[in-house]
Design a protein around this motif. Structure first.
Motif, PDB file in Angstrom:
ATOM      1  N   ASP A 128       0.806  -1.221   0.000  1.00 38.18           N
ATOM      2  CA  ASP A 128       0.000   0.000   0.000  1.00 38.18           C
ATOM      3  C   ASP A 128       0.839   1.272   0.000  1.00 38.18           C
ATOM      4  OD1 ASP A 128      -2.259  -1.526  -0.005  1.00 38.18           O
ATOM      5  OD2 ASP A 128      -2.668  -1.326   2.130  1.00 38.18           O
ATOM      6  N   ARG A 155       0.473   6.618  -0.703  1.00 38.82           N
ATOM      7  CA  ARG A 155      -0.188   5.592   0.099  1.00 38.82           C
ATOM      8  C   ARG A 155      -1.507   5.260  -0.611  1.00 38.82           C
ATOM      9  NH1 ARG A 155      -0.905   7.768   5.706  1.00 38.82           N
ATOM     10  NH2 ARG A 155      -2.353   9.199   4.748  1.00 38.82           N
ATOM     11  N   LYS A 156      -1.869   3.995  -0.612  1.00 43.63           N
ATOM     12  CA  LYS A 156      -3.124   3.603  -1.240  1.00 43.63           C
ATOM     13  C   LYS A 156      -4.258   3.825  -0.249  1.00 43.63           C
ATOM     14  CE  LYS A 156      -2.884   0.087  -3.969  1.00 43.63           C
ATOM     15  NZ  LYS A 156      -2.844  -1.296  -4.469  1.00 43.63           N
ATOM     16  N   GLU A 157      -5.257   4.586  -0.681  1.00 46.16           N
ATOM     17  CA  GLU A 157      -6.447   4.858   0.125  1.00 46.16           C
ATOM     18  C   GLU A 157      -7.664   4.611  -0.753  1.00 46.16           C
ATOM     19  OE1 GLU A 157      -6.269   8.865   1.615  1.00 46.16           O
ATOM     20  OE2 GLU A 157      -4.486   8.465   2.824  1.00 46.16           O
ATOM     21  N   ASN A 159      -8.454   2.188  -2.730  1.00 52.26           N
ATOM     22  CA  ASN A 159      -8.039   1.707  -4.049  1.00 52.26           C
ATOM     23  C   ASN A 159      -7.466   2.793  -4.963  1.00 52.26           C
ATOM     24  OD1 ASN A 159      -8.695  -0.936  -3.465  1.00 52.26           O
ATOM     25  ND2 ASN A 159     -10.790  -0.705  -4.192  1.00 52.26           N
ATOM     26  N   TRP A 161      -4.149   5.723  -5.310  1.00 51.49           N
ATOM     27  CA  TRP A 161      -2.874   6.190  -4.768  1.00 51.49           C
ATOM     28  C   TRP A 161      -2.973   7.668  -4.434  1.00 51.49           C
ATOM     29  CZ3 TRP A 161       0.777   2.956  -3.272  1.00 51.49           C
ATOM     30  CH2 TRP A 161       0.791   1.669  -3.810  1.00 51.49           C
TER      31      TRP A 161
END
Length: 182
Positions: A128, A155-157, A159, A161
């Motif tokens: 992530d 950071r992946k939030e 689905n 980036w």
């Protein structure tokens, strides 16, 4: 011996076939609505690839250099742990409201005739989190050139980036020209 190899290959093919069929079944399972027959099924958002996020960032930087901060702001996480480290800033810029204010101020400082180019050095994603290292070049309408070394952390939030940190430093040649102009 040949028969043992054939059996081994057959087992590998069978196992891989089972693995992919199992994954397909997991994806196609019906959603349990816990007794609510009229409940809408939950929305699934496609996962944005890391390379697509980097391309979107390049477009956002281009738009920012022309006075439009909207796409750049949409690329950032709106949480309070986001930061910007910049040579011009006194200390760190921390929190979404401070980052948003910085993006707005930056877009106002740049005119509509500015150009943006970049040289990607490296990028990597793991789980992530991901990072991008690049050189950014801005040519302002008045002829001034700004060359930066930039590090961006993602950071992946949900689905997608999102940027959580950006650090930019003037390149060595830009520092020398700033010293000679003073």
């Amino acid at each position: 011996m040949k028969r043992n190899i054939s059996v081994f290959i057959l087992l590998i093919l069978l196992a891989s076939s089972f693995k992919y069929r199992t994954k397909a079944r997991e994806v196609n399972q019906n959603v349990i609505t816990a007794g609510y027959s009229n409940a809408a099924s939950p929305k699934t958002f496609p996962v944005e690839s890391f390379n697509a996020a980097i391309e979107k960032l390049q477009q956002a930087n281009s738009e920012l250099s022309n006075g439009n901060p909207d796409l750049a702001k949409s690329m950032w996480s709106h949480k309070e742990d986001v930061t910007i480290f910049d040579e011009k800033a006194v200390g760190e810029i921390k929190g979404w409201k401070a980052v948003e204010a910085t993006l707005n101020a930056t877009s106002k400082q740049l005119s509509k005739e500015s150009t943006y180019t970049f040289e990607k050095i490296a990028s990597h994603e793991a789980g992530d989190q991901g990072y991008l290292l690049q050189k950014e070049h801005y040519k302002l309408a008045n002829g001034r050139v700004i060359d930066l070394h930039v590090t961006v952390l993602f950071r992946k939030e949900a689905n997608s980036w999102k940027i959580i940190h950006r650090q930019s430093d003037l390149s060595a040649s830009a520092r020398e020209s700033d010293k000679s102009s003073k």
